[in-house]
Design an enzyme around this catalytic site. Structure first.
Site, short mmCIF file in Angstrom:
data_model
loop_
_atom_site.label_atom_id
_atom_site.label_comp_id
_atom_site.label_asym_id
_atom_site.label_seq_id
_atom_site.Cartn_x
_atom_site.Cartn_y
_atom_site.Cartn_z
N HIS A 137 0.84 -1.20 0.00
CA HIS A 137 0.00 0.00 0.00
C HIS A 137 0.87 1.25 0.00
O HIS A 137 1.53 1.56 0.98
CB HIS A 137 -0.90 -0.04 1.24
CG HIS A 137 -1.91 1.04 1.31
ND1 HIS A 137 -2.11 1.81 2.44
CD2 HIS A 137 -2.82 1.48 0.41
CE1 HIS A 137 -3.09 2.67 2.24
NE2 HIS A 137 -3.54 2.49 1.01
N HIS A 194 -1.27 10.47 -3.11
CA HIS A 194 -2.60 10.07 -2.67
C HIS A 194 -3.56 11.23 -2.50
O HIS A 194 -4.66 11.24 -3.04
CB HIS A 194 -2.53 9.27 -1.36
CG HIS A 194 -3.88 8.85 -0.86
ND1 HIS A 194 -4.64 9.61 0.01
CD2 HIS A 194 -4.61 7.74 -1.12
CE1 HIS A 194 -5.77 9.01 0.25
NE2 HIS A 194 -5.79 7.86 -0.41
#
Length: 254
Positions: free
Chosen positions: A16, A61
């Site tokens: 991740h 992100h």
């Protein structure tokens, strides 16, 4: 026939935003974080795509860069050069082009975070479609990337995971819809990428796993950092674990 993105054996460990551990000076989605994940033997890296002011696709992100750099501006307000400067002492910025070209053996799970990124993202992915999964909470953004990839001449479409609307429809259909109906609903989807729960609502169930598999779709669960929970989920039939601790997951699930 499964998409070539899924060639390695299960369970799949998706790093991740790369790999950061306590004490690291580098931040998520940075060149150093991706390098650390691959050094830990991760085959899959999950990341996110935004576009800079000058149209470059970067791995980042949030809409804003404040959380990881301290600067309050948006990615879309910064040029590539400015963002490289902000990330220079935080592990280094990765553009999507550099990520795909610089890590040719890595399989990428890429989330389109903004509409502005879809066309350029699809064009960059096209030569690498066999090792990319396109994701987005927005089914419209996800489809826009796939369309751009096809328009750029990709030999095959990238793999793809369902957006929020498709997931909601799937959860409703799992209870009663026959398998052929569910298969038609998910005909353009290769994976359901979901959390175990959303607030008080349980998303992941054994029935969902069984029905998804019957429809030819994998189930990946995010974001799981507890090793015992990883093992439990894999034991239930989950195909992939999205985790901040890919190093621990790869050892635990070997």
């Amino acid at each position: 026939m499964p998409h070539p993105y899924f060639d390695p054996p299960r369970p799949r460990v998706l790093a991740h935003r790369g790999l950061t551990v306590p004490g690291d000076e580098h931040v998520e989605n940075s060149l150093a974080a991706v390098t650390a994940a691959i050094s830990a033997d991760a085959t899959y890296v999950e990341s996110d795509c935004h576009a800079t002011l000058d149209g470059e696709v970067v791995l980042f992100h949030d809409d804003s860069v404040e959380r990881v750099t301290g600067d309050p501006r948006l990615v879309a307000e910064l040029t590539l050069r400015e963002l490289r400067g902000l990330m220079a002492d935080r592990g280094g910025l990765l553009t999507l082009a550099d990520a795909l070209d610089g890590f040719p053996d890595t399989r990428w799970n890429l989330d389109a975070k903004a509409s502005a990124v879809t066309e350029r993202m699809g064009t960059l992915i096209a030569p690498h479609a066999h090792r990319v999964l396109v994701a987005s909470f927005s089914d419209a953004r996800r489809q826009a990337v796939l369309n751009a990839t096809a328009a750029a001449g990709a030999g095959i479409r990238p793999a793809t995971s369902a957006g929020s609307r498709t997931i909601a429809a799937t959860l409703a259909a799992v209870a009663a819809a026959p398998t052929p109906v569910l298969r038609r609903m998910l005909r353009d989807v290769d994976a359901l990428q979901i959390p175990p729960r959303q607030g008080a609502v349980r998303i992941l169930t054994d029935r969902l796993i069984r029905r998804a598999h019957a429809a030819g779709v994998e189930v990946h669960v995010w974001t799981i950092d507890d090793v015992d929970e990883m093992r439990h989920l894999v034991g239930r039939g989950v195909d992939g674990i999205v985790t901040d601790r890919a190093d621990q997951a790869l050892k635990a699930l070997a």
